[in-house]
Design a protein around this motif. Structure first.
Motif, PDB file in Angstrom:
ATOM      1  N   PRO A 163     114.444 -62.783 -25.927  1.00 22.69           N
ATOM      2  CA  PRO A 163     114.824 -62.409 -27.225  1.00 22.69           C
ATOM      3  C   PRO A 163     115.511 -64.124 -26.746  1.00 22.69           C
ATOM      4  O   PRO A 163     115.911 -64.332 -25.489  1.00 22.69           O
ATOM      5  CB  PRO A 163     115.798 -62.289 -27.237  1.00 22.69           C
ATOM      6  CG  PRO A 163     115.524 -60.682 -26.388  1.00 22.69           C
ATOM      7  CD  PRO A 163     115.211 -61.002 -25.524  1.00 22.69           C
ATOM      8  N   VAL A 164     115.389 -65.175 -27.801  1.00 24.58           N
ATOM      9  CA  VAL A 164     115.287 -66.714 -27.283  1.00 24.58           C
ATOM     10  C   VAL A 164     117.069 -66.604 -27.612  1.00 24.58           C
ATOM     11  O   VAL A 164     117.238 -66.509 -28.757  1.00 24.58           O
ATOM     12  CB  VAL A 164     114.974 -67.531 -28.096  1.00 24.58           C
ATOM     13  CG1 VAL A 164     115.333 -68.932 -28.078  1.00 24.58           C
ATOM     14  CG2 VAL A 164     113.470 -68.163 -27.804  1.00 24.58           C
ATOM     15  N   ILE A 196     112.195 -63.797 -32.414  1.00 23.20           N
ATOM     16  CA  ILE A 196     112.400 -65.523 -31.827  1.00 23.20           C
ATOM     17  C   ILE A 196     112.290 -64.551 -30.298  1.00 23.20           C
ATOM     18  O   ILE A 196     113.254 -64.780 -30.240  1.00 23.20           O
ATOM     19  CB  ILE A 196     113.025 -66.011 -31.842  1.00 23.20           C
ATOM     20  CG1 ILE A 196     113.150 -66.489 -33.957  1.00 23.20           C
ATOM     21  CG2 ILE A 196     113.103 -67.791 -31.586  1.00 23.20           C
ATOM     22  CD1 ILE A 196     112.420 -67.148 -34.522  1.00 23.20           C
ATOM     23  N   GLU A 197     111.382 -64.517 -29.567  1.00 27.12           N
ATOM     24  CA  GLU A 197     111.419 -64.339 -28.552  1.00 27.12           C
ATOM     25  C   GLU A 197     110.248 -65.933 -27.989  1.00 27.12           C
ATOM     26  O   GLU A 197     109.717 -66.169 -28.618  1.00 27.12           O
ATOM     27  CB  GLU A 197     110.768 -63.198 -28.611  1.00 27.12           C
ATOM     28  CG  GLU A 197     109.456 -62.900 -28.799  1.00 27.12           C
ATOM     29  CD  GLU A 197     108.395 -61.557 -28.474  1.00 27.12           C
ATOM     30  OE1 GLU A 197     109.052 -61.356 -28.699  1.00 27.12           O
ATOM     31  OE2 GLU A 197     106.621 -62.181 -27.821  1.00 27.12           O
ATOM     32  N   TRP A 198     110.336 -65.253 -26.210  1.00 30.33           N
ATOM     33  CA  TRP A 198     109.631 -66.481 -25.476  1.00 30.33           C
ATOM     34  C   TRP A 198     109.749 -66.012 -24.668  1.00 30.33           C
ATOM     35  O   TRP A 198     110.441 -64.745 -24.384  1.00 30.33           O
ATOM     36  CB  TRP A 198     110.518 -67.432 -25.018  1.00 30.33           C
ATOM     37  CG  TRP A 198     109.218 -68.190 -24.425  1.00 30.33           C
ATOM     38  CD1 TRP A 198     110.222 -68.818 -23.487  1.00 30.33           C
ATOM     39  CD2 TRP A 198     107.408 -69.550 -24.816  1.00 30.33           C
ATOM     40  NE1 TRP A 198     109.021 -69.816 -22.851  1.00 30.33           N
ATOM     41  CE2 TRP A 198     107.542 -70.326 -23.558  1.00 30.33           C
ATOM     42  CE3 TRP A 198     107.337 -68.830 -25.951  1.00 30.33           C
ATOM     43  CZ2 TRP A 198     106.469 -70.064 -23.290  1.00 30.33           C
ATOM     44  CZ3 TRP A 198     105.608 -69.747 -26.041  1.00 30.33           C
ATOM     45  CH2 TRP A 198     105.620 -70.789 -24.770  1.00 30.33           C
ATOM     46  N   THR A 254     117.263 -76.614 -26.118  1.00 24.90           N
ATOM     47  CA  THR A 254     115.956 -77.735 -25.722  1.00 24.90           C
ATOM     48  C   THR A 254     115.088 -77.881 -26.333  1.00 24.90           C
ATOM     49  O   THR A 254     114.588 -79.418 -26.940  1.00 24.90           O
ATOM     50  CB  THR A 254     115.980 -77.112 -24.231  1.00 24.90           C
ATOM     51  OG1 THR A 254     116.717 -77.201 -23.127  1.00 24.90           O
ATOM     52  CG2 THR A 254     114.824 -78.228 -23.754  1.00 24.90           C
ATOM     53  N   GLY A 255     114.046 -76.842 -27.079  1.00 29.04           N
ATOM     54  CA  GLY A 255     113.265 -77.075 -28.086  1.00 29.04           C
ATOM     55  C   GLY A 255     113.125 -78.146 -29.675  1.00 29.04           C
ATOM     56  O   GLY A 255     112.495 -78.853 -29.224  1.00 29.04           O
ATOM     57  N   PRO A 273     105.586 -72.409 -29.635  1.00 26.63           N
ATOM     58  CA  PRO A 273     105.456 -71.740 -31.201  1.00 26.63           C
ATOM     59  C   PRO A 273     107.094 -70.419 -31.347  1.00 26.63           C
ATOM     60  O   PRO A 273     106.963 -70.868 -33.291  1.00 26.63           O
ATOM     61  CB  PRO A 273     104.622 -70.553 -30.579  1.00 26.63           C
ATOM     62  CG  PRO A 273     104.185 -70.187 -29.183  1.00 26.63           C
ATOM     63  CD  PRO A 273     105.193 -71.739 -28.671  1.00 26.63           C
ATOM     64  N   HIS A 274     107.849 -71.099 -30.214  1.00 21.51           N
ATOM     65  CA  HIS A 274     108.871 -69.815 -31.109  1.00 21.51           C
ATOM     66  C   HIS A 274     110.049 -71.050 -31.942  1.00 21.51           C
ATOM     67  O   HIS A 274     110.571 -70.638 -32.649  1.00 21.51           O
ATOM     68  CB  HIS A 274     109.697 -69.120 -30.360  1.00 21.51           C
ATOM     69  CG  HIS A 274     110.479 -69.913 -29.240  1.00 21.51           C
ATOM     70  ND1 HIS A 274     108.785 -70.651 -28.060  1.00 21.51           N
ATOM     71  CD2 HIS A 274     111.509 -70.538 -28.461  1.00 21.51           C
ATOM     72  CE1 HIS A 274     110.187 -71.747 -27.222  1.00 21.51           C
ATOM     73  NE2 HIS A 274     111.516 -71.265 -27.464  1.00 21.51           N
TER      74      HIS A 274
END
Length: 335
Positions: free
Chosen positions: A249-250, A243-245, A255-256, A170-171
């Motif tokens: 924080p990311v 934007i977090e995961w 990679t994603g 989702p992020h």
């Protein structure tokens, strides 16, 4: 080593010390005393690297001060390329010949000019920072290969939808949607915090008042699709970053994003392509160059025009009409 102390100047925290009989100051980014104390310790550690003044030590000092910045993720890779040729040198030992030797070696290894240009640009950034921070007397001139022309790569709306659908996390999906609807750089998206998302007025303020961030960033209206996604993300947020995961924080989308692009059949697409795509879409929709420049955070719309004017349906149209002197009946008669 000089004695460093913490103080304030014009409401901002500063480090002061004496050097060569003169008082020196360095402004910190800290907004409160706790952050200022941590920044002071980091500043002291940076000055501890001056025993040898090698590029490697200065690079490490830069990374300490810029900890948390998205660009450091990229700089990990550029340093691997720079370290063998520059890491052991002092800034004064960096000459035109040293830079050209690096360019020749990297080119001989099949590395593209654009990559080499970025590598040496990061080296220049660190050395200029070191000069401004008082760590070195003068930053040497860094020779770089000619900057390559921008790649004319952008995606269609159907490809953008494929990319969004392929983003499993989702992020990653939210970040892609934000880049396409704000034309923001990936760094600005990762830096964005909820206090700069104004749901009441429907605005997103990408600007950071840190005195450090130099890339132009705009305040933009939310697209309706983005507003819905942000409202959902806000209701589930565990940190102050948009934007977090996993409650953090990311720091990187590498990679994603790469996985989503590959799954969508768009392996050549990078986050910067989405910024370029958003600008192309606006130009194709007939928006003016000054308006697009504001979206992109360009200080001068001439830069925007040089890249995106050709995508506008009205670009050079009036000039073409002036040159259209042959009547259609004449053309048909001559066929």
């Amino acid at each position: 080593m000089p004695e460093f102390s913490l103080g304030k100047l014009n409401g901002r925290f500063v480090v002061t010390w004496r050097e060569g009989g003169k008082r020196r100051r360095y402004r910190l980014d800290a907004l409160n005393r706790e952050d200022a104390d941590r920044a002071l310790e980091a500043f002291r550690r940076q000055h501890n690297v001056l025993a040898a003044d090698t590029v490697s030590q200065l690079w490490d000092a830069y990374c300490v001060e810029k900890e948390g910045k998205a660009v450091l993720e990229t700089m990990k890779y550029t340093w691997r390329a720079l370290s063998p040729n520059f890491g052991h040198l002092s800034p004064q030992e960096i000459t035109t010949q040293v830079c050209k030797a690096h360019i020749e070696a990297r080119s001989g290894a099949g590395i593209k000019p654009g990559t080499i240009w970025t590598e040496l640009g990061h080296l220049r950034t660190v050395l200029v920072w070191a000069e401004k921070s008082g760590l070195i007397a003068r930053a040497p001139y860094i020779v770089r290969p000619a900057k390559p022309l921008p790649k004319d790569i952008h995606i269609t709306r159907s490809e953008a939808n494929r990319l969004l659908e392929a983003a499993v996390m989702p992020h990653t999906r939210l970040a892609i949607l934000m880049m396409l609807t704000t034309a923001a750089r990936v760094g600005a998206i990762l830096d964005l915090t909820w206090d700069r998302v104004d749901f009441e007025r429907g605005l997103i303020r990408l600007t950071i008042d840190d005195g450090v961030t130099r890339k132009g960033r705009a305040t933009l209206p939310m697209a309706s699709s983005l507003r819905a996604a942000l409202e959902q993300a806000r209701s589930e947020a565990l940190t102050n970053h948009v934007i977090e995961w996993a409650g953090k924080p990311v720091e990187s989308l590498r990679t994603g994003f790469s996985a989503a692009a590959k799954a969508a059949g768009l392996p050549h697409v990078t986050p910067h392509v989405l910024r370029h795509t958003a600008a192309v879409w606006m130009a194709e929709g007939g928006r003016s160059m000054p308006e697009i420049a504001q979206y992109l955070g360009h200080r001068n719309s001439r830069v925007t025009e040089s890249v995106y004017a050709r995508y506008s349906p009205n670009h050079l149209r009036e000039a073409a009409d002036i040159l259209d002197f042959v009547k259609p009946t004449q053309v048909r008669r001559n066929l």
